[in-house]
Write a protein that holds these residues in place. Structure first.
Motif, mmCIF file in Angstrom:
data_model
loop_
_atom_site.group_PDB
_atom_site.id
_atom_site.type_symbol
_atom_site.label_atom_id
_atom_site.label_comp_id
_atom_site.label_asym_id
_atom_site.label_seq_id
_atom_site.Cartn_x
_atom_site.Cartn_y
_atom_site.Cartn_z
ATOM 1 N N GLN A 5 50.560 54.350 80.755
ATOM 2 C CA GLN A 5 51.299 53.102 80.635
ATOM 3 C C GLN A 5 52.809 53.345 80.686
ATOM 4 O O GLN A 5 53.537 52.636 81.392
ATOM 5 N N GLU A 60 57.458 49.763 71.891
ATOM 6 C CA GLU A 60 56.274 49.311 71.149
ATOM 7 C C GLU A 60 55.112 50.301 71.297
ATOM 8 O O GLU A 60 54.376 50.541 70.330
ATOM 9 N N ILE A 61 54.961 50.876 72.475
ATOM 10 C CA ILE A 61 53.923 51.895 72.667
ATOM 11 C C ILE A 61 54.207 53.095 71.765
ATOM 12 O O ILE A 61 53.296 53.628 71.120
ATOM 13 N N HIS A 110 48.026 55.926 76.949
ATOM 14 C CA HIS A 110 49.370 55.399 76.716
ATOM 15 C C HIS A 110 50.430 56.125 77.537
ATOM 16 O O HIS A 110 51.429 55.507 77.934
ATOM 17 N N ALA A 133 59.030 45.590 79.162
ATOM 18 C CA ALA A 133 57.558 45.496 79.178
ATOM 19 C C ALA A 133 57.107 45.354 80.624
ATOM 20 O O ALA A 133 57.805 44.728 81.435
ATOM 21 N N PRO A 134 55.948 45.898 80.960
ATOM 22 C CA PRO A 134 55.476 45.807 82.348
ATOM 23 C C PRO A 134 55.076 44.394 82.769
ATOM 24 O O PRO A 134 55.061 44.083 83.945
ATOM 25 N N ALA A 135 54.761 43.564 81.791
ATOM 26 C CA ALA A 135 54.349 42.184 82.073
ATOM 27 C C ALA A 135 54.424 41.395 80.771
ATOM 28 O O ALA A 135 54.407 41.977 79.681
ATOM 29 N N ASP A 188 47.012 44.993 66.785
ATOM 30 C CA ASP A 188 47.886 43.849 67.040
ATOM 31 C C ASP A 188 48.561 43.360 65.759
ATOM 32 O O ASP A 188 49.717 42.941 65.787
ATOM 33 N N GLY A 212 53.491 39.715 77.493
ATOM 34 C CA GLY A 212 52.380 39.967 76.585
ATOM 35 C C GLY A 212 51.953 41.425 76.508
ATOM 36 O O GLY A 212 51.073 41.768 75.712
ATOM 37 N N LYS A 213 52.564 42.305 77.299
ATOM 38 C CA LYS A 213 52.260 43.741 77.262
ATOM 39 C C LYS A 213 53.339 44.452 76.456
ATOM 40 O O LYS A 213 54.486 44.002 76.388
ATOM 41 N N TRP A 214 52.965 45.584 75.885
ATOM 42 C CA TRP A 214 53.910 46.335 75.071
ATOM 43 C C TRP A 214 54.957 47.033 75.916
ATOM 44 O O TRP A 214 54.674 47.551 76.995
ATOM 45 N N SER A 215 56.177 47.086 75.372
ATOM 46 C CA SER A 215 57.258 47.877 75.964
ATOM 47 C C SER A 215 57.034 49.346 75.587
ATOM 48 O O SER A 215 56.165 49.680 74.762
#
Length: 162
Positions: A156, A55-56, A153, A45-47, A88, A49-52
């Motif tokens: 991202q 997950e994207i 996306h 994940a980039p951070a 979510d 709480g952000k999606w990997s």
């Protein structure tokens, strides 16, 4: 007067790009990025709480199924009202899915949707549909939303790939 940006929250991502070209190219772009990232990178994940990437891709697969239904209902049912969903809440199950499976579902459903979109007549493109949160839309705006959503996306995933 209804503004396209009000109807499509992803319009700024799309700009003047052809939405059908964008959505047609997305599965291959995702596949290429996934090859670059590799299996281990797909869960990065980039951070917090952000999606990997995985997950994207799960989200994109879910959304493509939703878009498939929305497009078909718009054509089949006069003045269809779209059922929104909470991304979510849906994402809570993404730990159960494999990256490759998500890409396969997305890609296959996208091909099916593209066949429908490419066969749409000008009358089809102007068919009205209502989104409870965004208001009046058309089949064309749903297609444009798909393309803008893809670009969002993809950016991202590209960021994670770097």
């Amino acid at each position: 007067m209804i503004c396209w940006l009000d109807m499509n929250p992803y319009a700024s991502y799309l700009g003047k790009k052809d939405p059908v070209e964008v959505i047609g190219a997305t599965p291959e772009r995702l596949k290429s990025l996934l090859e670059k990232i590799g299996p281990a990178g797909a869960d990065r994940a980039p951070a917090p709480g952000k999606w990997s990437v995985r997950e994207i891709l799960c989200h994109l697969a879910d959304c493509e199924i939703v878009f498939a239904y929305r497009l078909r209902q718009t054509l089949a049912q006069p003045n269809h009202v779209i059922q929104p969903f909470d991304q979510d809440d849906w994402a809570k199950t993404y730990g159960a899915y494999e990256t490759k499976a998500a890409l396969n579902v997305f890609s296959a459903t996208r091909l099916w949707n593209l066949a429908l979109i490419r066969a749409a007549t000008p009358e089809d493109l102007s068919k009205p549909v209502t989104h409870p949160e965004r208001g009046a839309m058309t089949f064309q705006v749903v297609v444009e939303t798909m393309a803008g959503h893809d670009i969002n996306h993809l950016q991202q995933v590209e960021g994670i790939a770097r």
